[in-house]
Design an enzyme around this catalytic site. Structure first.
Site, short mmCIF file in Angstrom:
data_model
loop_
_atom_site.label_atom_id
_atom_site.label_comp_id
_atom_site.label_asym_id
_atom_site.label_seq_id
_atom_site.Cartn_x
_atom_site.Cartn_y
_atom_site.Cartn_z
N PRO A 2 0.76 -1.04 -0.16
CA PRO A 2 0.06 -0.32 0.02
C PRO A 2 0.86 1.34 -0.07
CG PRO A 2 -0.10 -0.77 2.28
CD PRO A 2 0.78 -1.96 1.67
N GLU A 3 0.47 2.33 -0.55
CA GLU A 3 1.00 3.51 -0.73
C GLU A 3 0.41 4.50 0.23
OE1 GLU A 3 1.64 5.37 -4.44
OE2 GLU A 3 1.59 3.13 -5.67
N LYS A 58 5.32 5.58 4.08
CA LYS A 58 4.31 4.37 3.98
C LYS A 58 4.35 3.65 5.14
CE LYS A 58 5.49 3.89 -0.93
NZ LYS A 58 5.97 3.12 -1.88
N ARG A 262 11.96 -0.39 -11.65
CA ARG A 262 10.53 -0.36 -11.77
C ARG A 262 9.99 -0.16 -13.04
NH1 ARG A 262 8.64 0.59 -6.66
NH2 ARG A 262 6.87 -0.44 -7.29
#
Length: 272
Positions: A2-3, A58, A262
């Site tokens: 999750p961000e 985060k 990424r």
């Protein structure tokens, strides 16, 4: 995942449910993701009151009585939810409170963590000192963002948004959506961005975060709210994980490129 929005939901939900409650059972099952042994975890947290719930980037921060902290980084696949007694064996760790409800932690992979600290000020915790300014901090102004872009002028804008030591809280998915909304190619160097483009990116950081909040966050991987319900923001992504699909604006096929290890998703026509 999750961000920042997902962790913020958890912060608020835990605070609403458990602030002022006392831990009556604390079990750590996976020492590989922790900086504390199982027996110490139980000894240190059992009997303590949950005094505050915070977040930086985060990382979720649970503050207990006697200056004890639990820092949780979910990384990509970790999540936390309320559990039944029968589910305890499936958790990586859990906390049972004096109202008979329990919080279970699941799915944290290597590089994510459950870290325990005591007797320190929160600003002295190494995990937090390594982070840049929180994207929801009131000090993260457009002027601050311009300063950050100037200081990192040789980096790509995608790298700047992703680097937690520069700006804490954004991840790959939200960065893709922010840059698409801003019509900026993820490989653009910071030094090549105009002030106007930097202002547009800044504005769209908050536009995307508000959109995510509206849809309950993204459950693209494993995030759930404490009650187990999922967010649906991932169903409203424009480009992230949309490789080969048509751009919702111009119809061009969404493409990918590797940046900093990424995969970035973008529209080659809309984003310049």
């Amino acid at each position: 995942m999750p961000e920042i929005i997902e962790v913020n939901f958890l912060k608020d939900e835990i605070a609403s449910a458990f602030l002022g409650k006392r831990v009556v059972e604390a079990i750590l099952r996976n020492e590989k993701i922790a900086n504390i042994k199982k027996k110490e975890f139980e000894k240190e947290l059992t009997g303590e009151l949950l005094e505050d719930v915070k977040r930086h980037g985060k990382i979720l921060i649970l503050k207990f009585s006697n200056d004890k902290y639990l820092l949780i980084h979910f990384l990509l696949t970790g999540y936390m939810r309320l559990i039944e007694e029968s589910e305890k064996e499936k958790t990586q760790a859990y906390l049972k409170f004096d109202d008979e409800r329990s919080l279970g932690i699941f799915g944290i992979m290597s590089n994510g963590f459950i870290h325990f600290h005591k007797g320190k000020r929160i600003e002295d915790l190494e995990e937090l000192k390594e982070l840049g300014i929180d994207v929801l901090d009131e000090k993260f102004t457009v002027e601050k963002f311009k300063e950050i872009v100037e200081e990192n002028k040789n980096k790509t804008i995608k790298d700047i948004l992703l680097d937690q030591s520069i700006i804490a809280g954004l991840g790959n998915a939200y960065s893709d959506e922010i840059l698409f909304e801003s019509k900026i190619h993820p490989k653009r160097k910071a030094k090549d961005l105009s002030f106007a483009e930097v202002e547009i990116i800044y504005k769209n950081i908050f536009k995307i975060l508000e959109k995510s909040k509206k849809f309950g966050g993204a459950s693209e991987l494993s995030f759930v709210h404490l009650d187990g319900t999922k967010g649906v923001f991932h169903k409203h992504f424009s480009v992230h994980k949309k490789e080969g699909e048509k751009c919702p604006v111009c119809g061009t096929q969404i493409e990918t490129i590797k940046i900093g290890g990424r995969t970035s998703y973008f529209c080659p026509k809309c984003q310049r």
